[in-house]
Design a protein around this motif. Structure first.
Motif, mmCIF file in Angstrom:
data_model
loop_
_atom_site.group_PDB
_atom_site.id
_atom_site.type_symbol
_atom_site.label_atom_id
_atom_site.label_comp_id
_atom_site.label_asym_id
_atom_site.label_seq_id
_atom_site.Cartn_x
_atom_site.Cartn_y
_atom_site.Cartn_z
ATOM 1 N N THR A 1 -9.652 6.663 -3.657
ATOM 2 C CA THR A 1 -9.041 7.956 -3.946
ATOM 3 C C THR A 1 -7.541 7.918 -3.661
ATOM 4 N N LEU A 2 -6.831 8.954 -4.150
ATOM 5 C CA LEU A 2 -5.388 9.029 -3.897
ATOM 6 C C LEU A 2 -5.098 9.085 -2.401
ATOM 7 N N GLU A 3 -5.907 9.847 -1.681
ATOM 8 C CA GLU A 3 -5.716 9.954 -0.231
ATOM 9 C C GLU A 3 -5.913 8.600 0.443
ATOM 10 N N ARG A 4 -6.951 7.897 0.016
ATOM 11 C CA ARG A 4 -7.223 6.589 0.615
ATOM 12 C C ARG A 4 -6.152 5.577 0.252
ATOM 13 N N ARG A 5 -5.595 5.697 -0.942
ATOM 14 C CA ARG A 5 -4.527 4.785 -1.332
ATOM 15 C C ARG A 5 -3.348 4.887 -0.384
ATOM 16 N N ALA A 6 -3.008 6.109 0.021
ATOM 17 C CA ALA A 6 -1.903 6.311 0.964
ATOM 18 C C ALA A 6 -2.215 5.644 2.302
ATOM 19 N N GLU A 7 -3.460 5.764 2.742
ATOM 20 C CA GLU A 7 -3.868 5.139 4.008
ATOM 21 C C GLU A 7 -3.788 3.619 3.911
ATOM 22 N N LEU A 8 -4.249 3.079 2.790
ATOM 23 C CA LEU A 8 -4.218 1.628 2.610
ATOM 24 C C LEU A 8 -2.788 1.109 2.508
ATOM 25 N N ASP A 9 -1.904 1.899 1.884
ATOM 26 C CA ASP A 9 -0.491 1.515 1.822
ATOM 27 C C ASP A 9 0.082 1.378 3.231
ATOM 28 N N LYS A 10 -0.259 2.297 4.120
ATOM 29 C CA LYS A 10 0.218 2.251 5.502
ATOM 30 C C LYS A 10 -0.294 1.012 6.222
ATOM 31 N N GLN A 11 -1.503 0.578 5.846
ATOM 32 C CA GLN A 11 -2.104 -0.608 6.484
ATOM 33 C C GLN A 11 -1.649 -1.902 5.831
ATOM 34 N N GLY A 12 -0.863 -1.792 4.750
ATOM 35 C CA GLY A 12 -0.400 -2.993 4.059
ATOM 36 C C GLY A 12 -1.468 -3.656 3.211
ATOM 37 N N ILE A 13 -2.484 -2.884 2.802
ATOM 38 C CA ILE A 13 -3.576 -3.417 1.994
ATOM 39 C C ILE A 13 -3.283 -3.159 0.520
#
Length: 229
Positions: free
Chosen positions: A167-179
């Motif tokens: 999801t868009l929300e999860r994409r933001a979280e993954l960006d923060k984790q460098g994934i």
């Protein structure tokens, strides 16, 4: 490193291992009869336990299993041979997608590169199992096996959906984790399409065959779950 480049390097590694690794004075028949685990123990004891040594041992085993499988294929009923030969490129492809997805979630790591290099041995082991299954009469179908097939298929599809629906929300979280979710998305789609191609090829009356293939898919899509890299 981009996954495409990494896969090219892995392909080169596997080819090199199969050609240059030491059989330690054993024939391919003897190596296959030992089985992968005993062969690894024997190789480590005589050559060393480094990652390169291990990759070489896997390469030897894959090469020997492939020779064994190719020698037995002509003994199968032509329709059975044709069917399981269609499976092989699909389960190989799925294994690679599954490892790559998990590698991206882990942020990379040499563990995954080595596992990709060792994968052909597992492909040939599964192919050998399918050959052996088809050299015997078709076993009796049971309700338990039927349920297990349904469970495996459901688990694989659920795991793939959870790992590749971002999801868009999860994409933001993954960006923060460098994934790198941008590479995960197409890999997940390809893996799901692969499953959709494989499933109708598997005759449900050949339950052991279905369990072997779906079990392989389940093993690889969860191979590195809960492993920190």
């Amino acid at each position: 490193m981009k996954l495409g480049i990494a896969m090219l390097l892995v392909t080169g590694f596997v080819s090199g291992f199969a050609q240059g690794a030491d059989h330690l004075g054993k024939s391919c028949t003897e190596i296959v009869e030992m089985g992968l685990e005993k062969w690894l123990d024997h190789y480590w004891e005589n050559k060393g336990r480094s990652e390169v040594d291990t990759n070489q041992a896997f390469g030897v085993f894959a090469d020997c299993m492939k020779k064994r499988n190719e020698a037995l294929l002509p003994e199968l009923n032509p329709s059975d041979r044709e069917r399981i030969e269609k499976y092989k490129p699909l389960f190989k492809e799925f294994r690679e997608y599954a490892v790559q997805i998990q590698m991206l979630y882990a942020g990379g790591g040499t563990m995954f590169t080595h596992e990709l290099a060792r994968g052909p041995a597992y492909d040939e082991i599964l192919f050998g199992q399918l050959i052996d299954i088809n050299m015997k009469p078709v076993g009796w179908a049971t309700a338990e096996k039927r349920q297990h097939i349904m469970d495996l298929y459901g688990w694989i599809r659920k795991e793939l959906g959870e790992s590749s629906t971002i999801t868009l929300e999860r994409r933001a979280e993954l960006d923060k984790q460098g994934i790198n979710w941008r590479e995960i998305l197409p890999l997940g789609s390809r893996a799901m399409r692969n499953l959709d191609k494989m499933s109708p090829l598997l005759p449900r009356d050949r339950q052991d065959e279905c369990i072997a293939v779906f079990g392989f898919y389940w093993k690889w899509i969860t191979a590195f779950k809960n492993i920190d890299n």
